[in-house]
Design a protein around this motif. Structure first.
Motif, short mmCIF file in Angstrom:
data_model
loop_
_atom_site.label_atom_id
_atom_site.label_comp_id
_atom_site.label_asym_id
_atom_site.label_seq_id
_atom_site.Cartn_x
_atom_site.Cartn_y
_atom_site.Cartn_z
N ILE A 1 -6.43 24.59 46.75
CA ILE A 1 -7.54 24.12 45.93
C ILE A 1 -7.07 22.88 45.19
CG2 ILE A 1 -9.14 24.66 44.06
CD1 ILE A 1 -8.78 27.63 44.76
N ILE A 2 -7.80 21.79 45.34
CA ILE A 2 -7.45 20.55 44.65
C ILE A 2 -8.72 19.92 44.08
CG2 ILE A 2 -5.44 20.09 46.11
CD1 ILE A 2 -7.13 18.01 47.59
N GLU A 3 -8.52 18.97 43.19
CA GLU A 3 -9.65 18.22 42.67
C GLU A 3 -9.86 16.97 43.52
OE1 GLU A 3 -9.17 19.55 37.97
OE2 GLU A 3 -8.88 17.47 38.58
N LYS A 4 -11.09 16.49 43.50
CA LYS A 4 -11.36 15.27 44.28
C LYS A 4 -10.48 14.14 43.79
CE LYS A 4 -15.41 14.12 41.50
NZ LYS A 4 -16.89 13.95 41.51
N ARG A 5 -10.14 13.29 44.70
CA ARG A 5 -9.26 12.14 44.50
C ARG A 5 -7.78 12.49 44.50
NH1 ARG A 5 -13.70 10.65 41.43
NH2 ARG A 5 -12.87 11.58 39.52
N GLN A 6 -7.47 13.80 44.53
CA GLN A 6 -6.06 14.19 44.66
C GLN A 6 -5.65 14.12 46.13
OE1 GLN A 6 -5.85 18.10 42.72
NE2 GLN A 6 -4.79 17.12 40.99
N SER A 7 -4.37 14.26 46.38
CA SER A 7 -3.86 14.27 47.75
C SER A 7 -3.38 15.66 48.12
CB SER A 7 -2.72 13.26 47.90
OG SER A 7 -1.64 13.63 47.07
N VAL A 8 -3.33 15.90 49.43
CA VAL A 8 -2.91 17.21 49.92
C VAL A 8 -2.28 17.04 51.30
CG1 VAL A 8 -5.15 17.71 51.00
CG2 VAL A 8 -3.66 19.61 50.28
N ALA A 9 -1.37 17.94 51.63
CA ALA A 9 -0.72 17.89 52.94
C ALA A 9 -0.66 19.28 53.54
CB ALA A 9 0.69 17.30 52.83
N PHE A 10 -0.85 19.33 54.85
CA PHE A 10 -0.80 20.58 55.59
C PHE A 10 0.32 20.46 56.63
CE2 PHE A 10 -4.59 21.14 53.47
CZ PHE A 10 -5.61 20.29 53.90
N TRP A 11 0.92 21.60 56.92
CA TRP A 11 2.04 21.61 57.85
C TRP A 11 1.75 22.54 59.02
CZ3 TRP A 11 5.28 25.81 59.05
CH2 TRP A 11 6.42 25.48 59.79
N ASN B 1 -3.57 30.25 61.97
CA ASN B 1 -4.61 30.89 61.17
C ASN B 1 -5.35 29.90 60.27
OD1 ASN B 1 -4.41 33.52 62.14
ND2 ASN B 1 -2.70 33.98 60.77
N GLY B 2 -4.87 28.66 60.21
CA GLY B 2 -5.58 27.64 59.47
C GLY B 2 -5.21 27.55 58.01
N THR B 3 -5.57 26.43 57.41
CA THR B 3 -5.44 26.22 55.97
C THR B 3 -6.84 25.98 55.42
OG1 THR B 3 -3.25 25.22 56.10
CG2 THR B 3 -4.56 24.73 54.14
N ARG B 4 -7.24 26.83 54.48
CA ARG B 4 -8.56 26.67 53.87
C ARG B 4 -8.43 25.76 52.66
NH1 ARG B 4 -13.29 29.24 54.28
NH2 ARG B 4 -12.35 30.87 55.55
N LEU B 5 -9.05 24.59 52.73
CA LEU B 5 -9.01 23.61 51.65
C LEU B 5 -10.32 23.62 50.88
CD1 LEU B 5 -7.72 21.16 50.17
CD2 LEU B 5 -8.87 19.71 51.86
N THR B 6 -10.21 23.74 49.57
CA THR B 6 -11.38 23.62 48.69
C THR B 6 -11.15 22.44 47.78
OG1 THR B 6 -11.75 26.01 48.73
CG2 THR B 6 -12.82 24.76 46.97
N VAL B 7 -12.07 21.49 47.80
CA VAL B 7 -11.99 20.31 46.94
C VAL B 7 -13.07 20.45 45.87
CG1 VAL B 7 -12.06 17.80 46.83
CG2 VAL B 7 -11.20 18.92 48.89
N THR B 8 -12.66 20.43 44.60
CA THR B 8 -13.61 20.64 43.50
C THR B 8 -13.85 19.35 42.72
OG1 THR B 8 -11.88 21.24 41.94
CG2 THR B 8 -12.85 23.02 43.26
#
Lengths: 113, 113
Positions: free
Chosen positions: A12-22, A106-113
């Motif tokens: 879970i991240i806020e908009k404009r933040q960055s995120v990485a998946f592996w 199984n995937g990464t579920r991303l929620t952007v708030t």
């Protein structure tokens, strides 16, 4: 054989933040895919690698998304900066050979708030 | 370019009844065809695949599908469904050259007691 490994499972991240998946594919699988699955929709191909080279990234929003597969094994997908519409499950899949089925993590579920 | 159309977004059916999930595709090149199943919070798993040869293919859990080249269809069938078959089902097409796999929007099968 071990399956396709993905982490994290949830983010879970806020908009404009960055995120990485592996993603770590099944050993020996040369082809690796990243898909985006928005709720209620089918997986949409973002990028396809063959070893460490990009085969297809025509659907990758390159202004904010990037992906790499150094050494032709594991891969990372990055979003910077994230938007609300990036909320989705990000699936990694690998392929043994052309007529084989895809093996999915199984995937990464991303929620952007 | 390839595309996949799943004609039903949701299919409710009673337990032990037969079911058919419809899939049509379009492609200018030779393709492989697949059906995948997705249970909640999991990645996609292969149900069955058509590569060549017999147009009727059998998969896991009693599912089968028939490839119809003239109608560009690959419908999935099961003669008697169980509650445990409740899931999302995705039809997919892969070109035989570059192995780019495209998915349909999915059909949610809901089996009622």
């Amino acid at each position: 054989e071990a399956g396709v490994a993905q982490s994290p499972r949830y983010k879970i991240i806020e908009k404009r933040q960055s995120v990485a998946f592996w993603c770590n594919p099944i050993s020996g699988h040369a082809t690796l895919y990243w898909y985006q699955q928005i709720l209620g929709q089918g997986p949409k191909l973002l990028i396809q690698f063959q070893n460490n080279g990009v085969v297809d990234d025509s659907q990758l929003p390159k202004d904010r998304f990037s992906a790499e597969r150094l050494k032709g094994v594991d891969s990372t997908l990055k979003i910077q900066p994230a938007k609300l519409e990036d909320s989705a499950v990000y699936l990694c899949a690998s392929l043994e050979r052309g007529n084989s089925p895809l093996h999915f993590g199984n995937g990464t579920r991303l929620t952007v708030t | 370019a390839q595309s996949v159309t799943q004609l039903d977004s949701q299919v409710p059916v009673f337990e032990e009844a037969p079911v058919e999930l419809r899939c049509n595709y379009s492609s200018s090149v030779s393709v492989y065809l697949f059906w995948y199943v997705q249970y909640p919070n999991q990645g996609l798993q292969l149900l069955l695949k058509y590569l060549s040869g017999s147009t009727l293919v059998k998969g896991i859990n009693g599912f089968e599908a028939e490839f119809n080249k003239s109608q560009t269809s690959f419908h999935l069938r099961k003669p008697s469904v169980h509650i445990s078959d409740t899931a999302e089902y995705f039809c997919a097409v892969s070109d035989t050259g570059g192995f780019k796999t495209i998915f349909g929007a999915g059909t949610r099968l809901f089996v009622k007691a």
